[in-house]
Design a protein around this motif. Structure first.
Motif, PDB file in Angstrom:
ATOM      1  N   MET A   1     -10.653 -25.689 -41.364  1.00 14.44           N
ATOM      2  CA  MET A   1     -10.681 -25.585 -42.815  1.00 14.44           C
ATOM      3  C   MET A   1     -10.840 -26.966 -43.442  1.00 14.44           C
ATOM      4  O   MET A   1     -10.644 -27.973 -42.785  1.00 14.44           O
ATOM      5  CB  MET A   1      -9.400 -24.904 -43.342  1.00 14.44           C
ATOM      6  CG  MET A   1      -8.115 -25.710 -43.185  1.00 14.44           C
ATOM      7  SD  MET A   1      -6.684 -24.852 -43.869  1.00 14.44           S
ATOM      8  CE  MET A   1      -6.999 -24.882 -45.632  1.00 14.44           C
ATOM      9  N   SER A   2     -11.203 -27.012 -44.715  1.00 15.97           N
ATOM     10  CA  SER A   2     -11.369 -28.302 -45.377  1.00 15.97           C
ATOM     11  C   SER A   2     -10.002 -28.966 -45.553  1.00 15.97           C
ATOM     12  O   SER A   2      -8.976 -28.300 -45.543  1.00 15.97           O
ATOM     13  CB  SER A   2     -12.052 -28.117 -46.730  1.00 15.97           C
ATOM     14  OG  SER A   2     -11.173 -27.512 -47.640  1.00 15.97           O
ATOM     15  N   ASN A   3     -10.014 -30.273 -45.663  1.00 18.65           N
ATOM     16  CA  ASN A   3      -8.765 -31.018 -45.738  1.00 18.65           C
ATOM     17  C   ASN A   3      -8.854 -32.018 -46.891  1.00 18.65           C
ATOM     18  O   ASN A   3      -9.524 -33.044 -46.789  1.00 18.65           O
ATOM     19  CB  ASN A   3      -8.525 -31.739 -44.408  1.00 18.65           C
ATOM     20  CG  ASN A   3      -7.179 -32.420 -44.360  1.00 18.65           C
ATOM     21  OD1 ASN A   3      -6.640 -32.836 -45.388  1.00 18.65           O
ATOM     22  ND2 ASN A   3      -6.633 -32.543 -43.162  1.00 18.65           N
ATOM     23  N   SER A   4      -8.173 -31.697 -47.990  1.00 21.17           N
ATOM     24  CA  SER A   4      -8.286 -32.514 -49.204  1.00 21.17           C
ATOM     25  C   SER A   4      -7.544 -33.843 -49.114  1.00 21.17           C
ATOM     26  O   SER A   4      -7.621 -34.646 -50.038  1.00 21.17           O
ATOM     27  CB  SER A   4      -7.759 -31.731 -50.406  1.00 21.17           C
ATOM     28  OG  SER A   4      -8.587 -30.630 -50.666  1.00 21.17           O
ATOM     29  N   ASP A  36     -21.438 -35.629 -48.323  1.00 19.47           N
ATOM     30  CA  ASP A  36     -20.346 -35.958 -49.249  1.00 19.47           C
ATOM     31  C   ASP A  36     -20.895 -36.057 -50.673  1.00 19.47           C
ATOM     32  O   ASP A  36     -20.277 -35.599 -51.625  1.00 19.47           O
ATOM     33  CB  ASP A  36     -19.701 -37.306 -48.882  1.00 19.47           C
ATOM     34  CG  ASP A  36     -19.005 -37.258 -47.526  1.00 19.47           C
ATOM     35  OD1 ASP A  36     -18.671 -36.143 -47.082  1.00 19.47           O
ATOM     36  OD2 ASP A  36     -18.807 -38.337 -46.932  1.00 19.47           O
ATOM     37  N   ASN A  39     -21.605 -32.589 -52.072  1.00 18.10           N
ATOM     38  CA  ASN A  39     -20.374 -31.818 -52.374  1.00 18.10           C
ATOM     39  C   ASN A  39     -19.627 -32.335 -53.598  1.00 18.10           C
ATOM     40  O   ASN A  39     -18.770 -31.653 -54.133  1.00 18.10           O
ATOM     41  CB  ASN A  39     -19.408 -31.862 -51.179  1.00 18.10           C
ATOM     42  CG  ASN A  39     -19.941 -31.072 -50.006  1.00 18.10           C
ATOM     43  OD1 ASN A  39     -20.781 -30.178 -50.191  1.00 18.10           O
ATOM     44  ND2 ASN A  39     -19.486 -31.398 -48.818  1.00 18.10           N
ATOM     45  N   ARG A  98     -11.112 -39.755 -52.592  1.00 21.15           N
ATOM     46  CA  ARG A  98     -10.849 -38.303 -52.595  1.00 21.15           C
ATOM     47  C   ARG A  98     -11.104 -37.777 -53.995  1.00 21.15           C
ATOM     48  O   ARG A  98     -10.654 -38.351 -54.982  1.00 21.15           O
ATOM     49  CB  ARG A  98      -9.413 -38.008 -52.194  1.00 21.15           C
ATOM     50  CG  ARG A  98      -9.075 -38.415 -50.775  1.00 21.15           C
ATOM     51  CD  ARG A  98      -7.795 -37.766 -50.294  1.00 21.15           C
ATOM     52  NE  ARG A  98      -6.624 -38.226 -50.994  1.00 21.15           N
ATOM     53  CZ  ARG A  98      -5.803 -37.441 -51.684  1.00 21.15           C
ATOM     54  NH1 ARG A  98      -6.059 -36.150 -51.823  1.00 21.15           N
ATOM     55  NH2 ARG A  98      -4.745 -37.945 -52.281  1.00 21.15           N
TER      56      ARG A  98
ATOM     57  N   GLU B 113     -10.156 -23.417 -50.797  1.00 21.64           N
ATOM     58  CA  GLU B 113      -9.576 -24.184 -49.683  1.00 21.64           C
ATOM     59  C   GLU B 113      -9.165 -25.593 -50.082  1.00 21.64           C
ATOM     60  O   GLU B 113      -8.295 -26.195 -49.467  1.00 21.64           O
ATOM     61  CB  GLU B 113     -10.579 -24.280 -48.525  1.00 21.64           C
ATOM     62  CG  GLU B 113     -10.465 -23.163 -47.539  1.00 21.64           C
ATOM     63  CD  GLU B 113     -11.150 -23.474 -46.205  1.00 21.64           C
ATOM     64  OE1 GLU B 113     -11.550 -24.629 -45.985  1.00 21.64           O
ATOM     65  OE2 GLU B 113     -11.285 -22.541 -45.407  1.00 21.64           O
ATOM     66  N   MET B 114      -9.810 -26.114 -51.124  1.00 21.90           N
ATOM     67  CA  MET B 114      -9.489 -27.468 -51.572  1.00 21.90           C
ATOM     68  C   MET B 114      -8.001 -27.598 -51.902  1.00 21.90           C
ATOM     69  O   MET B 114      -7.413 -28.654 -51.741  1.00 21.90           O
ATOM     70  CB  MET B 114     -10.332 -27.803 -52.798  1.00 21.90           C
ATOM     71  CG  MET B 114     -10.013 -29.169 -53.354  1.00 21.90           C
ATOM     72  SD  MET B 114     -10.948 -29.543 -54.839  1.00 21.90           S
ATOM     73  CE  MET B 114     -10.057 -31.008 -55.366  1.00 21.90           C
TER      74      MET B 114
END
Lengths: 277, 343
Positions: A1-4, A36, A39, A98, B113-114
């Motif tokens: 999964m994505s990881n913020s 990046d 997105n 981020r 998911e963010m």
């Protein structure tokens, strides 16, 4: 999964020193990975966490506009350990980033209306983003007025760009400094007072206020006196932040988390939030 | 519902250990807390609520978010085996569901998911939660204020009721049911077992003190935001933060970098709004400068803000903060005072 929590790498492309004391520097960052860049979709008013591996993170408002495709711009005031280290960066160096985080100025709602933008000091960053965005979509908005105050003429950021705006006839730029200085042709006086003097017409007008807490505190009542409805006055709040995604609790005020419910709030919303201004 | 004889329970525990990374209450000197279990006989038996809450199984006090070396970022792999927890009390099971509201989703956009916390999800989402019914609640227990009761296992995967000579295992979720189907050496619970469980349940229910009604506390607290009640409540608070660290639902954290030169780790560390540095800004400005402001933040997060956002109080009545507070600041008294305060 994505990881913020994991930053993406960015290269420092350009650095501009904004003030004689060199405490304010503007950084243009460019993405290192095409994915990046793709997105990263943002709007004026959002912010990012800068990540300096080994030192930590600090949040900064995005000063570039999404209409500027090639870079992300930030202006950083040297205050603490992370911002101090940022000031040692040179063009070509790498940093982590981020974001984009938080909500944005509701430019869709502003369509068809006048927009008054009130700023103070180096908190002009996301306001620059907003102004550039509005000028790029100029036909969607009526009158655009900018009231910008600084302690003295040296402390306005983005001076070259402001000079360009002053030459245009589709944006009214009103600069003010705290006390008279020889050679200064603009206004003098604090932002709340100058706002009262200019007295923008509240009819079909939206206001965005961003600046030091004390400026916001005294400007909001002026706008209320001018009969601006609370729903059409917006400001951006700041608190210490860490995660930026509504988990760590640091920026919690009332039932809101500034990082995800804000940083942009209307005056109507602020009135429901304790400890906000 | 199935029955496992007391002498056979270690077989069940060993089964859990082979299928899962198993956590259970362990006695260490005077204190009992959840630890990773390597042998069935290390599990503590005579405990009620563990001294430390089980939140650190899924949300460790210091957790590495990633390591870095010369700009290269690596996230640690999580355990391949899923986690199982044995011996949780109902209040603690509920606390995990509350934490999952924060870390597992986002109230604005649950699917995005963010806003999901990968470190929490990789441990919690597949975990098997086994609750032990409370036959003998402590005097500091008040789960009944929040709709809980000593034998209520509705939020667990399996509820275990100890009836003296045997354990009754009651599956509460599909996950729990499927796991129990794989367990050998069990027998169906007899009628007399179920009757005994019912007796224990009634006894435990009646041992709790009366429910204090919290209806309307959100409005009460908002109305008292600028009142003197916080100064009165907080006069003896020493801002030690023990309540927050011991709390199964407090979840604020700091993020810090550790390392030297280009090599190191980014770590998240438990933090608390009770500390002045929590909100202190680099400029020197601190929006929550006074002790009473910080204490108000903690109690309002528990009984006002979380309710506004999630429809639940961020408190399960475990009573740990009542036990550890060095100046006997009792959260139940805080709630009562807020509800009756005349400003």
């Amino acid at each position: 999964m994505s990881n913020s929590y994991i930053p993406v790498p960015m290269k420092v492309k350009r650095i501009v020193i904004e003030d004689p004391e060199k405490a304010l520097r503007t950084y243009d960052l460019i993405f290192q990975n095409e994915e990046d860049r793709k997105n990263f979709k943002y709007m004026p008013g959002q912010f990012c966490e800068w990540s300096l591996l080994g030192l930590g993170e600090s949040p900064f408002g995005i000063a570039s506009s999404p209409t500027e495709k090639d870079f992300l711009r930030f202006t950083v005031n040297r205050t603490g350990s992370v911002t101090n280290e940022i000031h040692y960066l040179r063009e070509g160096d790498m940093v982590g980033l981020r974001g984009p985080l938080g909500n944005w100025y509701p430019v869709e709602k502003f369509k068809g209306g006048n927009v008054v933008i009130i700023g103070g000091g180096f908190a002009f960053t996301t306001l620059r983003s907003l102004i550039v965005y509005l000028l790029e979509h100029r036909e969607d908005y009526k009158d655009i007025t900018v009231i910008y105050g600084a302690r003295n003429p040296d402390l306005f950021i983005y001076r070259d760009e402001i000079s360009e705006w002053e030459k245009r006839d589709d944006i009214d730029v009103q600069l003010t400094i705290d006390n008279p200085v020889e050679g200064w042709t603009g206004r003098t006086g604090f932002v709340p007072t100058v706002t009262k003097e200019i007295g923008p017409d509240p009819d079909n007008t939206w206001v965005v206020v961003c600046g030091p807490p004390i400026m916001i505190k005294f400007t909001l009542p002026v706008l209320v006196d001018l009969k601006f409805p609370d729903e059409r006055v917006y400001t951006s709040l700041e608190r210490r932040m860490k995660c930026g995604i509504g988990k760590c609790g640091r920026c919690n005020i009332g039932s809101k988390y500034i990082c995800v419910d804000g940083p942009v709030f209307s005056l109507a919303e602020l009135k429901e939030i304790p400890e906000s201004v | 519902m199935i029955r496992i004889k007391k002498e056979n329970i270690s077989g069940f525990i060993e089964g859990l250990m082979s299928d899962y990374v198993l956590f259970a209450p362990v006695k260490d000197g005077e204190t009992v807390s959840f630890r990773k279990i390597e042998s069935a006989d290390s599990i503590a038996e005579d405990y009620m609520n563990t001294d430390k809450s089980p939140k650190d199984i899924f949300f460790p006090p210091a957790e590495v978010l990633f390591s870095f070396d010369s700009g290269e970022i690596t996230k640690n792999e999580c355990s391949e085996k899923p986690f199982a927890v044995w011996g949780l009390r109902g209040c603690d099971v509920k606390s995990l569901t509350l934490l999952n509201m924060v870390f597992g989703t986002a109230r604005q956009n649950p699917e995005d998911e963010m806003f999901q916390d990968p470190y929490w999800k990789e441990k919690y989402d597949n975990a098997l939660i086994i609750q032990t019914a409370c036959n003998d609640p402590r005097s500091t227990c008040f789960c009944n204020w929040f709709g809980g009761s000593p034998h209520d296992g509705e939020k667990a995967d399996i509820l275990v009721i100890y009836i003296g000579d045997a354990y009754l295992l009651d599956p509460k979720s599909d996950k729990g049911r499927k796991y129990l189907e794989t367990v050998k050496n069990t027998e169906p619970a007899a009628k007399k077992d179920i009757k005994e469980a019912e007796r224990l349940r009634a006894e435990a229910d009646s041992s709790l003190s009366a429910v204090f009604e919290l209806d309307g506390i959100v409005g009460r607290m908002s109305g008292l935001f600028n009142s003197g009640v916080w100064e009165e409540i907080g006069a003896k608070c020493v801002n030690c933060g023990a309540c927050a660290f011991i709390c199964p639902t407090c979840h604020c954290f700091d993020v810090q970098d550790e390392g030297k030169g280009k090599k190191g780790k980014r770590i998240r560390i438990w933090d608390t709004c009770m500390f002045p540095v929590f909100t202190a800004e680099a400029s020197g400005h601190n929006p929550r400068e006074l002790s009473k402001d910080r204490l108000r933040q903690r109690f309002m997060h528990k009984y006002s803000y979380f309710m506004e956002n999630y429809g639940e109080h961020l408190c399960t009545g475990c009573g740990r903060c009542v036990v550890v507070c060095p100046v006997n600041l009792d959260i139940r008294e805080v709630a009562k005072k807020v509800m009756s305060y005349q400003s």
